[in-house]
Design a protein around this motif. Structure first.
Motif, PDB file in Angstrom:
ATOM      1  N   HIS A 331     -41.464 -62.982  11.350  1.00  0.00           N
ATOM      2  CA  HIS A 331     -42.026 -61.795  11.771  1.00  0.00           C
ATOM      3  C   HIS A 331     -43.019 -62.071  12.686  1.00  0.00           C
ATOM      4  N   GLY A 332     -43.199 -61.241  13.505  1.00  0.00           N
ATOM      5  CA  GLY A 332     -44.079 -61.096  15.030  1.00  0.00           C
ATOM      6  C   GLY A 332     -45.247 -60.115  14.331  1.00  0.00           C
ATOM      7  N   HIS A 333     -46.416 -60.673  14.865  1.00  0.00           N
ATOM      8  CA  HIS A 333     -47.293 -60.360  14.807  1.00  0.00           C
ATOM      9  C   HIS A 333     -48.206 -60.730  15.957  1.00  0.00           C
ATOM     10  N   THR A 334     -49.427 -60.312  16.717  1.00  0.00           N
ATOM     11  CA  THR A 334     -48.434 -58.685  16.717  1.00  0.00           C
ATOM     12  C   THR A 334     -49.027 -58.021  18.080  1.00  0.00           C
ATOM     13  N   VAL A 364     -42.910 -59.520  26.263  1.00  0.00           N
ATOM     14  CA  VAL A 364     -42.933 -60.104  24.432  1.00  0.00           C
ATOM     15  C   VAL A 364     -41.544 -59.918  23.753  1.00  0.00           C
ATOM     16  N   VAL A 365     -41.541 -58.722  23.380  1.00  0.00           N
ATOM     17  CA  VAL A 365     -40.341 -58.438  22.830  1.00  0.00           C
ATOM     18  C   VAL A 365     -39.226 -58.974  23.825  1.00  0.00           C
ATOM     19  N   GLY A 366     -38.734 -58.901  25.162  1.00  0.00           N
ATOM     20  CA  GLY A 366     -37.504 -59.618  25.154  1.00  0.00           C
ATOM     21  C   GLY A 366     -38.150 -60.954  25.314  1.00  0.00           C
ATOM     22  N   HIS A 367     -39.100 -61.129  25.645  1.00  0.00           N
ATOM     23  CA  HIS A 367     -38.755 -62.831  25.065  1.00  0.00           C
ATOM     24  C   HIS A 367     -38.041 -63.422  23.932  1.00  0.00           C
ATOM     25  N   TYR A 368     -38.209 -62.642  23.140  1.00  0.00           N
ATOM     26  CA  TYR A 368     -37.889 -63.189  21.393  1.00  0.00           C
ATOM     27  C   TYR A 368     -37.043 -62.389  21.089  1.00  0.00           C
ATOM     28  N   ARG A 369     -36.428 -61.633  22.304  1.00  0.00           N
ATOM     29  CA  ARG A 369     -34.959 -60.606  21.628  1.00  0.00           C
ATOM     30  C   ARG A 369     -33.995 -61.376  20.857  1.00  0.00           C
ATOM     31  N   GLY A 370     -33.855 -61.754  19.715  1.00  0.00           N
ATOM     32  CA  GLY A 370     -32.293 -62.020  18.396  1.00  0.00           C
ATOM     33  C   GLY A 370     -32.672 -63.065  18.181  1.00  0.00           C
ATOM     34  N   ARG A 371     -34.416 -63.405  17.799  1.00  0.00           N
ATOM     35  CA  ARG A 371     -35.047 -64.621  17.718  1.00  0.00           C
ATOM     36  C   ARG A 371     -36.264 -64.056  16.261  1.00  0.00           C
ATOM     37  N   VAL A 372     -36.968 -63.451  16.742  1.00  0.00           N
ATOM     38  CA  VAL A 372     -37.959 -62.530  16.006  1.00  0.00           C
ATOM     39  C   VAL A 372     -37.049 -61.314  14.776  1.00  0.00           C
ATOM     40  N   ALA A 373     -36.777 -61.262  14.239  1.00  0.00           N
ATOM     41  CA  ALA A 373     -36.043 -60.281  13.077  1.00  0.00           C
ATOM     42  C   ALA A 373     -37.285 -59.095  12.975  1.00  0.00           C
ATOM     43  N   GLU A 374     -38.251 -58.895  12.920  1.00  0.00           N
ATOM     44  CA  GLU A 374     -39.191 -57.909  13.168  1.00  0.00           C
ATOM     45  C   GLU A 374     -40.533 -58.047  14.026  1.00  0.00           C
ATOM     46  N   GLU A 422     -32.120 -54.112  17.512  1.00  0.00           N
ATOM     47  CA  GLU A 422     -31.919 -54.509  16.245  1.00  0.00           C
ATOM     48  C   GLU A 422     -33.542 -55.147  15.436  1.00  0.00           C
ATOM     49  N   ALA A 423     -34.414 -55.559  16.094  1.00  0.00           N
ATOM     50  CA  ALA A 423     -35.509 -55.950  15.286  1.00  0.00           C
ATOM     51  C   ALA A 423     -36.014 -55.036  14.526  1.00  0.00           C
ATOM     52  N   LYS A 424     -36.289 -55.306  13.218  1.00  0.00           N
ATOM     53  CA  LYS A 424     -37.841 -54.380  12.828  1.00  0.00           C
ATOM     54  C   LYS A 424     -38.998 -53.989  13.411  1.00  0.00           C
ATOM     55  N   ARG A 452     -42.507 -37.005  15.355  1.00  0.00           N
ATOM     56  CA  ARG A 452     -42.187 -36.717  16.991  1.00  0.00           C
ATOM     57  C   ARG A 452     -40.816 -37.779  17.312  1.00  0.00           C
ATOM     58  N   GLY A 453     -40.124 -38.283  16.428  1.00  0.00           N
ATOM     59  CA  GLY A 453     -39.399 -39.486  16.303  1.00  0.00           C
ATOM     60  C   GLY A 453     -39.532 -40.813  17.022  1.00  0.00           C
ATOM     61  N   VAL A 454     -40.713 -41.092  16.935  1.00  0.00           N
ATOM     62  CA  VAL A 454     -41.013 -43.177  17.326  1.00  0.00           C
ATOM     63  C   VAL A 454     -39.942 -43.595  16.301  1.00  0.00           C
ATOM     64  N   PRO A 455     -39.878 -45.127  17.068  1.00  0.00           N
ATOM     65  CA  PRO A 455     -39.124 -45.523  16.375  1.00  0.00           C
ATOM     66  C   PRO A 455     -39.601 -46.622  15.547  1.00  0.00           C
ATOM     67  N   ILE A 456     -39.862 -46.142  14.434  1.00  0.00           N
ATOM     68  CA  ILE A 456     -40.863 -47.124  13.495  1.00  0.00           C
ATOM     69  C   ILE A 456     -40.100 -47.000  12.308  1.00  0.00           C
TER      70      ILE A 456
END
Length: 576
Positions: A331-334, A364-374, A422-424, A452-456
Motif C-alpha cells: 500500500h503506497g503512502h502517500t 510515482v504511480v507509473g514507476h510502481y505500476r503493477g507493483r503497488v496494489a493501492e 488496476e491500483a486501488k 463528480r465521477g472522481v475515480p476513488i
C-alpha cells in the motif's frame, strides 16, 4: 597493504566468512582481491573489495566501469509544518555490510572534480528515519575538498557530532584516503596529512554500512575504489543485505491466523527501510506477522522527489522488492499531502502547481505500476479543526488547495487512475471513526467526489488513538464503513496505533477495531502505523537518547504486548 598472515586473524576472518555465507563462499587461497559469492559473503582474505558488492541501489549513485559516480541529491527532511531542513545523505541500504572485529582499515580512491566535496560515510549503526526526522546514530563522515580533509564523528547520543577535525590539504583530482580504527583512535589520512580523534565506540556493534554525499549542482564525483583490511588481530568480512525473511509463517502469527479466516484479511503495518535491513528482529516480525506493507516515509513527496527534476526511488524500491520477496501486498503512502513536501515544491509558483502535482503523481504511480496494489492518493484533506462555516472541518489549507481548491483532489485521483487502471485508490483521513463534524465533513466530501465521477475506490480510517480516554466505538466505526459501502466505496483501517493508557485498554482498542473491520465485508485491510515502539513514529521528535512512545503492538525490546494476544484472539474468533 599487507595481507593478514598471523594464525588468529586468519582464523577469525574465516569464521566470519563462514557465518556470513557458508564454506562455498570462502576462498582458502587468501587472495588479495576478494569478491562476494552468489551467497553474498566475502571469501576469507586480508582484504575485501567493497565495490564488488551491490551499489546499484544507492540513491544518487550510478555504477560504471570506473566505479560509482555520485550525484548530489540535496536530500533534506522538513518538519511537519514544512520548516527546517535536516540533511538526509544517502545510505547504501542494499549494499555490502562490512562485518568487523577489532581494528580495521578502509581505503578509498576518490575522483573529485573542482568545486565538489566528496563525502563518504561509515555507519556503525544505520540512521533511522522516524516521522519527519532522522536520528543520527553512531557513525562518521570522511570529506575531501580541494583544500580540506575532515573527519566528523557521531556517537549516537546527540544530533550534533561529538568530534569534527579538519586539516588543510592540496587535494589532487584523484585522491586516496585511508580510515583506520586503531589502538582506541579513529584516524583519517591522505598522503602525509592526518587527523585523529578518540574512538567513542562507533563500530562496537561489529558492522559498517556505507553512505555517500555530494554538493548538489556541482560536478559528480566518483568512488573509484573501496577496500577493507583487518589489522592487528581484527577481522573483516562482507555480508550483503537480506531481502527475504522466513519462508513460512508460524500458524499463530497475525498473518497466519488472518489467512486462515474466510476473509483472508490482509494484516499490514507501516514499515521503514532502515530497520528492515539493519535489525534482524524487526525484519523477522515484519515477515512473519504481516501480509501487507505500507511505505511509511519512503514515498512521501519530500523523500521520493527531492528536487524539481530529481526522483529518488531507491528506498521505495527496497520496500517494494522486500514485499515481493516475502509475498506481501504493498500500500503506497502517500502521493499528495499538505505536509512532507520538499522546500522546492513549497515554493512553486501558484500557476505551476497543477502541472507539478499531476506530474509527480504520474511519475510515482507509473514507476510502481503493477507493483503497488493501492495508494493513498490524497492524505488528510480535511482541516485539523472544525473551522468550516457550518461548524464542520473545511479543506486543509496547503499549497495544492491554495492553487486548485477542492479540485486538486479530483485531479490527483484522475492522474493516478490514468497511469495505473488496476491500483486501488484511497483517500486517507484521521478522526472520522466517531460520529460528529469530522465524519460528517468526510462523508460529504466523498459524496461530492463520487458525484463528480472522481475515480476513488475507498477511504482509509487512520484510527489513531493518541491520548487517554480517546477511544473508538467499534459499532460506530462499523456504521461508517457500511455508509461508505452504500456509496460503492471500500474502507480500510490504515494507520492504527493506540496510546498506552494501560495494556488492557490498549489491547481492547486494537481488538475492537480489528473486529469491526472483520465484520464488514467492504473493509479491505487492517494496518498498524508501525510494528514496534523501537521505531514508532510517536517517538519524541529529535530525542537523544530516543524517547519511544507506547502505541504499537510490540514494545521497544520487540516483545509482544497484550495487544498482540488480543489481535490473535480476534482473528481466531473470525475462523469459527
Amino acid at each position: 597493504m599487507p595481507n593478514v598472515s598471523r594464525a588468529w586473524p586468519t582464523l577469525f576472518v574465516s569464521v566470519l566468512c563462514l557465518l556470513a555465507g557458508g564454506a562455498a563462499a570462502c576462498d582458502p587461497s587468501g587472495g588479495r582481491d576478494a569478491r562476494p559469492s552468489a551467497s553474498g559473503a566475502a571469501p576469507a582474505s586480508g582484504r575485501v573489495d567493497l565495490l564488488a558488492g551491490d551499489w546499484r541501489h544507492l540513491p544518487g549513485g550510478t555504477v560504471g566501469s570506473g566505479g560509482v559516480r555520485i550525484h548530489g541529491l540535496g536530500r533534506q527532511i522538513v518538519l511537519q509544518d514544512g520548516t527546517g531542513g535536516q540533511p538526509h545523505p544517502p545510505v547504501n541500504l542494499r549494499g555490502p555490510r562490512l562485518e568487523v572485529r577489532g581494528d580495521f582499515q578502509v581505503s578509498a580512491t576518490l575522483r573529485r572534480p573542482a568545486g565538489q566535496t566528496a563525502s563518504l560515510y561509515l555507519y556503525g549503526e544505520v540512521p533511522i528515519v522516524y516521522d519527519e526526522w532522522r536520528q543520527n546514530r553512531r557513525g562518521l563522515r570522511v570529506a575531501v575538498s580541494e583544500r580540506e580533509l575532515s573527519l566528523t564523528v557521531w556517537d549516537g547520543r546527540s544530533a550534533a557530532p561529538v568530534a569534527d577535525r579538519t586539516a588543510s590539504v592540496t587535494s589532487p583530482a584523484t585522491v586516496s584516503v585511508t580510515f583506520e580504527r586503531h589502538g582506541g583512535d579513529l584516524v583519517l589520512s591522505a598522503g602525509d596529512t592526518r587527523v585523529s580523534v578518540p574512538d567513542p565506540g562507533v563500530f562496537d556493534a561489529g558492522s559498517v554500512t556505507f553512505g555517500v554525499d555530494a554538493v548538489p549542482g556541482a560536478p559528480d564525483w566518483t568512488l573509484a575504489a573501496l577496500e577493507a583490511t583487518a589489522r592487528d588481530g581484527g577481522g573483516v568480512a562482507v555480508r550483503d543485505t537480506r531481502m527475504a525473511g522466513q519462508p513460512t509463517q508460524p500458524s499463530d502469527s497475525l498473518r497466519g491466523l488472518a489467512e486462515a479466516t474466510g476473509r483472508r484479511l490482509p494484516i499490514g503495518a507501516a514499515m521503514a527501510a532502515e530497520p528492515l535491513v539493519s535489525d534482524d528482529g524487526y525484519r523477522t516480525l515484519a515477515t512473519t506477522q504481516f501480509s501487507m506493507l505500507t511505505t511509511e516515509n519512503a514515498l512521501k513527496p519530500q523523500f521520493v522527489h527531492p528536487g524539481p527534476d530529481t526522483y529518488d526511488f531507491a528506498e521505495g524500491d527496497l520496500l517494494v522488492d522486500f514485499a515481493a520477496a516475502n509475498r506481501m501486498t504493498v500500500h503506497g503512502h502517500t502521493l499528495i499531502f499538505g505536509e512532507a513536501n520538499p522546500r522546492w515544491m513549497q515554493q512553486v509558483a501558484l500557476a505551476d502547481r497543477e502541472r507539478v502535482m499531476t506530474g509527480h503523481v504520474r511519475t510515482v504511480v507509473g514507476h510502481y505500476r503493477g507493483r503497488v496494489a493501492e495508494w493513498d492518493v490524497v492524505n488528510e484533506p480535511l482541516s485539523p479543526d472544525d473551522d468550516g462555516p457550518d461548524g464542520r472541518p473545511g479543506l486543509r489549507e496547503h499549497l495544492w488547495q491554495e492553487a486548485m481548491g477542492e479540485s486538486y483532489i479530483d485531479k490527483a485521483f484522475t492522474a493516478a487512475r490514468a497511469v495505473d487502471s488496476e491500483a486501488k485508490l484511497y483517500l486517507n483521513e484521521f478522526g472520522a471513526e466517531a460520529d460528529g463534524p469530522r465524519w460528517d465533513a468526510l462523508y460529504a466530501l466523498v459524496v461530492r467526489l463520487k458525484g463528480r465521477g472522481v475515480p476513488i475506490d475507498g477511504v482509509g480510517f487512520q484510527s489513531h488513538i493518541h491520548e487517554a480516554g480517546d477511544h473508538i466505538d467499534p459499532a460506530v466505526l462499523r456504521s461508517h464503513i457500511a455508509a461508505l459501502a452504500e456509496l460503492g466505496l471500500s474502507a480500510r483501517i490504515s494507520e492504527i496505533d493506540v496510546y498506552g493508557e494501560s495494556p488492557r485498554v490498549q489491547a481492547t482498542q486494537f481488538a475492537g477495531v480489528l473486529g469491526a473491520c472483520l465484520s464488514e465485508p467492504t473493509c479491505t485491510s487492517f494496518s498498524t502505523w508501525g510494528i514496534t515502539d523501537r521505531y514508532g513514529s510517536t517517538a519524541e521528535h529529535d530525542s537523544y537518547p530516543l524517547e519511544p512512545g507506547d502505541e504499537l503492538p510490540w514494545d521497544q525490546r520487540l516483545r509482544p504486548k497484550p495487544a498482540v494476544a488480543a489481535l490473535r484472539d480476534t482473528l481466531r474468533a473470525a475462523r469459527r
